[in-house]
Scaffold this motif. Structure first.
Motif, PDB file in Angstrom:
ATOM      1  N   ILE A 188       0.840  -1.202   0.000  1.00 43.46           N
ATOM      2  CA  ILE A 188       0.000   0.000   0.000  1.00 43.46           C
ATOM      3  C   ILE A 188       0.873   1.249   0.000  1.00 43.46           C
ATOM      4  O   ILE A 188       0.534   2.259  -0.607  1.00 43.46           O
ATOM      5  CB  ILE A 188      -0.980  -0.026   1.192  1.00 43.46           C
ATOM      6  N   ARG A 189       2.039   1.171   0.640  1.00 42.40           N
ATOM      7  CA  ARG A 189       2.957   2.320   0.667  1.00 42.40           C
ATOM      8  C   ARG A 189       3.393   2.698  -0.755  1.00 42.40           C
ATOM      9  O   ARG A 189       3.428   3.867  -1.114  1.00 42.40           O
ATOM     10  CB  ARG A 189       4.162   2.013   1.547  1.00 42.40           C
ATOM     11  N   GLN A 197       6.427  11.650   4.532  1.00 48.63           N
ATOM     12  CA  GLN A 197       5.311  10.901   5.101  1.00 48.63           C
ATOM     13  C   GLN A 197       5.576   9.403   5.104  1.00 48.63           C
ATOM     14  O   GLN A 197       5.069   8.690   5.953  1.00 48.63           O
ATOM     15  CB  GLN A 197       4.013  11.219   4.370  1.00 48.63           C
ATOM     16  N   TYR A 255       9.510   2.798  -4.327  1.00 44.12           N
ATOM     17  CA  TYR A 255       8.121   3.029  -3.942  1.00 44.12           C
ATOM     18  C   TYR A 255       7.315   3.740  -5.014  1.00 44.12           C
ATOM     19  O   TYR A 255       6.136   3.519  -5.140  1.00 44.12           O
ATOM     20  CB  TYR A 255       8.052   3.836  -2.634  1.00 44.12           C
ATOM     21  N   ASN A 256       7.936   4.628  -5.770  1.00 40.99           N
ATOM     22  CA  ASN A 256       7.203   5.420  -6.752  1.00 40.99           C
ATOM     23  C   ASN A 256       7.265   4.743  -8.113  1.00 40.99           C
ATOM     24  O   ASN A 256       8.192   4.938  -8.874  1.00 40.99           O
ATOM     25  CB  ASN A 256       7.782   6.839  -6.828  1.00 40.99           C
ATOM     26  N   THR A 305       1.746   1.985  -3.508  1.00 44.60           N
ATOM     27  CA  THR A 305       0.550   2.473  -4.201  1.00 44.60           C
ATOM     28  C   THR A 305       0.305   3.942  -3.878  1.00 44.60           C
ATOM     29  O   THR A 305       0.042   4.757  -4.778  1.00 44.60           O
ATOM     30  CB  THR A 305      -0.677   1.625  -3.798  1.00 44.60           C
ATOM     31  N   ILE A 306       0.406   4.299  -2.613  1.00 43.13           N
ATOM     32  CA  ILE A 306       0.208   5.691  -2.193  1.00 43.13           C
ATOM     33  C   ILE A 306       1.269   6.587  -2.825  1.00 43.13           C
ATOM     34  O   ILE A 306       0.963   7.662  -3.351  1.00 43.13           O
ATOM     35  CB  ILE A 306       0.249   5.802  -0.653  1.00 43.13           C
ATOM     36  N   SER A 307       2.526   6.168  -2.768  1.00 41.23           N
ATOM     37  CA  SER A 307       3.611   6.966  -3.349  1.00 41.23           C
ATOM     38  C   SER A 307       3.369   7.204  -4.833  1.00 41.23           C
ATOM     39  O   SER A 307       3.471   8.329  -5.320  1.00 41.23           O
ATOM     40  CB  SER A 307       4.951   6.252  -3.144  1.00 41.23           C
ATOM     41  N   ILE A 314       6.018  13.606   0.116  1.00 47.86           N
ATOM     42  CA  ILE A 314       5.679  12.184   0.015  1.00 47.86           C
ATOM     43  C   ILE A 314       6.712  11.352   0.753  1.00 47.86           C
ATOM     44  O   ILE A 314       6.378  10.481   1.561  1.00 47.86           O
ATOM     45  CB  ILE A 314       5.572  11.744  -1.461  1.00 47.86           C
ATOM     46  N   ALA A 338       0.526   7.049  -6.578  1.00 48.93           N
ATOM     47  CA  ALA A 338      -0.655   7.894  -6.817  1.00 48.93           C
ATOM     48  C   ALA A 338      -0.361   9.362  -6.528  1.00 48.93           C
ATOM     49  O   ALA A 338      -0.738  10.244  -7.317  1.00 48.93           O
ATOM     50  CB  ALA A 338      -1.825   7.405  -5.968  1.00 48.93           C
ATOM     51  N   LEU A 339       0.291   9.645  -5.416  1.00 50.12           N
ATOM     52  CA  LEU A 339       0.588  11.034  -5.062  1.00 50.12           C
ATOM     53  C   LEU A 339       1.586  11.670  -6.023  1.00 50.12           C
ATOM     54  O   LEU A 339       1.465  12.844  -6.379  1.00 50.12           O
ATOM     55  CB  LEU A 339       1.089  11.123  -3.616  1.00 50.12           C
TER      56      LEU A 339
END
Length: 139
Positions: free
Chosen positions: A97-98, A118, A131-132, A100-102, A115, A104-105
């Motif tokens: 999920i980490r 966080q 992550y990205n 995925t969040i990276s 990013i 998307a942001l």
């Protein structure tokens, strides 16, 4: 995560530095000089945490407890099982999920440093690419 880590008046989750992987070594050398990691909470997140607090047993130490040991925290396998049951088996994990969040942001243009902060990444250049996934797909 323990209930005492939440400050609803300020809308934040105060994670003790020993609970943040990238800060643990600094805690050993600098002790109490390391402030807690501050995670802003949305109105929706606050509502969820407050509801979880209402549902937890009084004797429970953590917000999300282990199935058989109420003084222990939920296991990573429990989270991954829940994600699988929601239809994401083989496509997503709790740790995933980490990423995925990276991704998307980054895709919507959030400031990279925000990013990475966080995600509590200490070495942002090396870890960012892991992550990205937006960076990898756009090349």
């Amino acid at each position: 995560t323990t209930p005492g880590q939440f400050d609803f008046d300020r809308g934040v989750w105060l994670v003790p530095p020993e609970g943040v992987k990238q800060l643990r070594s600094r805690v050993r050398t600098q002790g109490n000089e390391i402030p807690p990691y501050v995670m802003p909470l949305s109105v929706q997140a606050i509502a969820i945490v407050q509801r979880l607090m209402q549902l937890r047993a009084r004797a429970a130490r953590y917000l999300l407890v282990h199935r058989y040991e109420p003084q222990e925290m939920i296991s990573e396998n429990t989270l991954n099982t829940a994600i699988s049951r929601m239809g994401y088996k083989g496509r997503l994990t709790g740790h995933g999920i980490r990423a995925t969040i990276s991704t998307a942001l980054n895709e919507v243009g959030f400031v990279e440093e925000w990013i990475e902060a966080q995600l509590s990444h200490a070495d942002t250049n090396q870890i960012r690419a892991a992550y990205n996934h937006a960076v990898q797909h756009s090349r």
